[in-house]
Design an enzyme around this catalytic site. Structure first.
Site, short mmCIF file in Angstrom:
data_model
loop_
_atom_site.label_atom_id
_atom_site.label_comp_id
_atom_site.label_asym_id
_atom_site.label_seq_id
_atom_site.Cartn_x
_atom_site.Cartn_y
_atom_site.Cartn_z
N GLY A 11 30.82 15.88 -41.41
CA GLY A 11 29.73 14.98 -40.98
C GLY A 11 29.69 14.87 -39.48
O GLY A 11 29.30 13.84 -38.91
N ARG A 98 23.47 3.72 -58.48
CA ARG A 98 24.89 3.85 -58.18
C ARG A 98 25.49 5.14 -58.75
O ARG A 98 26.25 5.83 -58.09
CB ARG A 98 25.61 2.65 -58.81
N GLY A 130 33.94 8.45 -45.16
CA GLY A 130 32.64 8.46 -45.85
C GLY A 130 32.66 7.64 -47.13
O GLY A 130 33.61 7.73 -47.92
N ASP A 159 37.93 -2.73 -41.44
CA ASP A 159 38.00 -4.09 -41.99
C ASP A 159 39.19 -4.84 -41.39
O ASP A 159 39.09 -6.02 -41.03
CB ASP A 159 38.12 -4.02 -43.51
N HIS A 187 37.23 -0.73 -49.87
CA HIS A 187 36.37 -0.89 -48.68
C HIS A 187 34.96 -1.21 -49.17
O HIS A 187 34.10 -0.35 -49.27
CB HIS A 187 36.36 0.37 -47.83
P1 NAI Z 1 25.31 9.71 -40.76
O1 NAI Z 1 24.35 9.79 -41.88
O2 NAI Z 1 24.86 9.45 -39.37
O3 NAI Z 1 26.17 11.06 -40.71
C1 NAI Z 1 26.69 11.65 -41.86
C2 NAI Z 1 26.70 13.14 -41.61
O4 NAI Z 1 27.36 13.75 -42.71
C3 NAI Z 1 25.31 13.75 -41.52
O5 NAI Z 1 25.19 14.47 -40.30
C4 NAI Z 1 25.25 14.68 -42.73
O6 NAI Z 1 24.52 15.87 -42.47
C5 NAI Z 1 26.73 14.97 -42.94
N1 NAI Z 1 27.04 15.47 -44.29
C6 NAI Z 1 26.49 15.13 -45.47
N2 NAI Z 1 27.01 15.84 -46.46
C7 NAI Z 1 27.94 16.65 -45.91
C8 NAI Z 1 28.81 17.63 -46.44
N3 NAI Z 1 28.80 17.95 -47.73
N4 NAI Z 1 29.63 18.28 -45.58
C9 NAI Z 1 29.62 17.99 -44.27
N5 NAI Z 1 28.80 17.08 -43.71
C10 NAI Z 1 27.98 16.41 -44.53
O7 NAI Z 1 26.39 8.63 -41.22
P2 NAI Z 1 27.50 7.89 -40.34
O8 NAI Z 1 26.93 6.64 -39.80
O9 NAI Z 1 28.12 8.84 -39.42
O10 NAI Z 1 28.51 7.46 -41.49
C11 NAI Z 1 29.24 8.43 -42.22
C12 NAI Z 1 29.87 7.80 -43.43
O11 NAI Z 1 30.84 6.83 -43.05
C13 NAI Z 1 28.90 7.07 -44.35
O12 NAI Z 1 29.23 7.37 -45.69
C14 NAI Z 1 29.17 5.61 -44.06
O13 NAI Z 1 28.83 4.80 -45.15
C15 NAI Z 1 30.65 5.66 -43.84
N6 NAI Z 1 31.22 4.53 -43.12
C16 NAI Z 1 32.46 4.10 -43.51
C17 NAI Z 1 33.09 3.07 -42.87
C18 NAI Z 1 34.45 2.64 -43.31
O14 NAI Z 1 34.93 1.66 -42.76
N7 NAI Z 1 35.12 3.26 -44.27
C19 NAI Z 1 32.44 2.35 -41.77
C20 NAI Z 1 31.14 2.89 -41.41
C21 NAI Z 1 30.56 3.94 -42.07
#
Ligand code: NAI
Length: 328
Positions: A11, A98, A130, A159, A187
């Site tokens: 990602g 979901r 993710g 968190d 989470h």
């Molecule tokens: P974003 O949507 O800006 O970026 C995600 C990227 O992952 C995109 O560029 C997409 O093309 C890529 N992607 C999708 N499927 C893929 C695959 N099979 N292989 C490689 N890349 C792939 O999202 P953002 O804001 O960067 O967040 C990423 C993830 O982190 C989300 O799932 C979000 O919910 C999660 N997250 C988790 C947190 C935590 O505390 N655990 C906190 C904030 C976000």
């Protein structure tokens, strides 16, 4: 040593990636003296944007950055990876149920687990950011049977950091004075941020605050719903703070927690604190030499027990759903 550490990030062209890659390349993860090779995975349509990010990485001329490789094939990008930060995931789209979300992410984390199993370095550590992070880690773990289960973790460090920040604001203490914070469970909004074992300047946090109403009605919901509050304010989800927590978690895992403190990490349950074995559940852990250990022997009162069980129940539900889909 001058052999670069290979850090795979998925990602990489996303929001979190845009902050995370520059921090890693700057040496924030392993220190300024350890060269890092970045191996960046994206889906095919995002590779062009990722090329732009790599141009910017080049333009920073980071002395720590030994090289960058990009691609859309996990068996190439995870090759020899010592650390894999799985950030990319499928967000919930309009009209998506979901089950659809679990299925879409199930496909991603099944494939990535298999690829890691096949090509990652023997010492690989895998951190899942993710969402749904705990269950994505569970799926990857089950699809990588040759990698020890202890090498998988999901991110609850954001968190944890949010909880420290809220407690510091409440008590007027500095962040540095706060130790032994714990996030239990998933989470998600069911997570349980626990002040009963936390310390502020060596004093018990819950006793110092002495305000159960604040703890129940302010502290816990503020931490658990912080992600939604950021989206409301910023118009997009937390990214720089999520990247920072991803780095904190990986750094402490590899380099060890300091004496007298611990961190929160979602790791495979061995049944500690009567949590069902095999769930990826956030515990207080200490780390040393790249291995973690769940902190044992904490006293759990009825209030905490109920919250720890509720978040475990949600993880059991998620596990059963992905089991039903044949993903684990
Ligand atoms: P974003 O949507 O800006 O970026 C995600 C990227 O992952 C995109 O560029 C997409 O093309 C890529 N992607 C999708 N499927 C893929 C695959 N099979 N292989 C490689 N890349 C792939 O999202 P953002 O804001 O960067 O967040 C990423 C993830 O982190 C989300 O799932 C979000 O919910 C999660 N997250 C988790 C947190 C935590 O505390 N655990 C906190 C904030 C976000």
């Amino acid at each position: 040593s001058t052999t670069p550490v290979k850090v795979a990030v998925t990602g990489a062209a996303g929001q979190i990636g845009y902050s995370l890659l520059f921090r890693i390349a700057n040496g924030d993860l392993l220190g300024p003296d350890v060269p890092v090779q970045l191996q960046l995975l994206e889906i095919t349509p995002a590779l062009k944007a990722l090329e732009g990010v790599v141009m910017e990485l080049d333009d920073c001329a980071f002395p720590t950055l030994a090289g960058v490789e990009i691609g859309d094939d996990p068996t190439k990008i995870f090759d020899g990876a010592n650390l894999a930060l799985l950030v990319g995931a499928r967000p919930r789209g309009p009209g998506m149920e979901r089950g659809d979300l679990l299925e879409a992410n199930g496909a991603i984390f099944t494939a990535q687990g298999k690829a890691l199993n096949e090509v990652a370095a023997d010492d690989v550590r895998i951190g899942v950011t993710g969402n749904p992070a705990n269950t994505n880690a569970l799926i990857a773990m089950h699809n990588a049977p040759d990698i020890p289960q202890s090498r998988f973790s999901a991110l609850t460090r954001l968190d944890h950091n949010r909880a420290i920040s809220q407690l510091a604001a409440k008590t007027g203490a500095t962040v540095r004075e706060i130790k032994k914070m714990t996030i239990w469970g998933n989470h998600s909004a069911t997570q349980y941020p626990d002040l009963f074992h936390a310390e502020v300047g060596g004093k018990n946090a819950a006793e110092l605050v002495n305000d159960q109403a604040w703890l129940e009605n302010d502290f816990i919901p503020t931490v658990a719903k912080r992600g939604a509050a950021i989206i409301d304010a910023r118009g997009s989800s937390s990214a720089a703070s999520a990247a920072s927590a991803t780095i904190d978690a990986a750094r402490d895992w590899l380099k060890g927690t300091p004496e007298g403190d611990w961190v929160s990490m979602a790791v495979v349950s061995d049944g500690s604190y009567d949590i069902p074995e095999g769930l990826i559940y956030s515990y207080p852990v200490t780390t040393s030499g790249g291995d973690w250990e769940i902190v044992q022997g904490l006293e759990i009162d009825d209030f905490s027990r109920a919250k720890m069980d509720a978040t475990a129940a949600e993880l059991v539900e998620e596990r059963d759903a992905v089991k039903g889909l044949g993903l684990i």
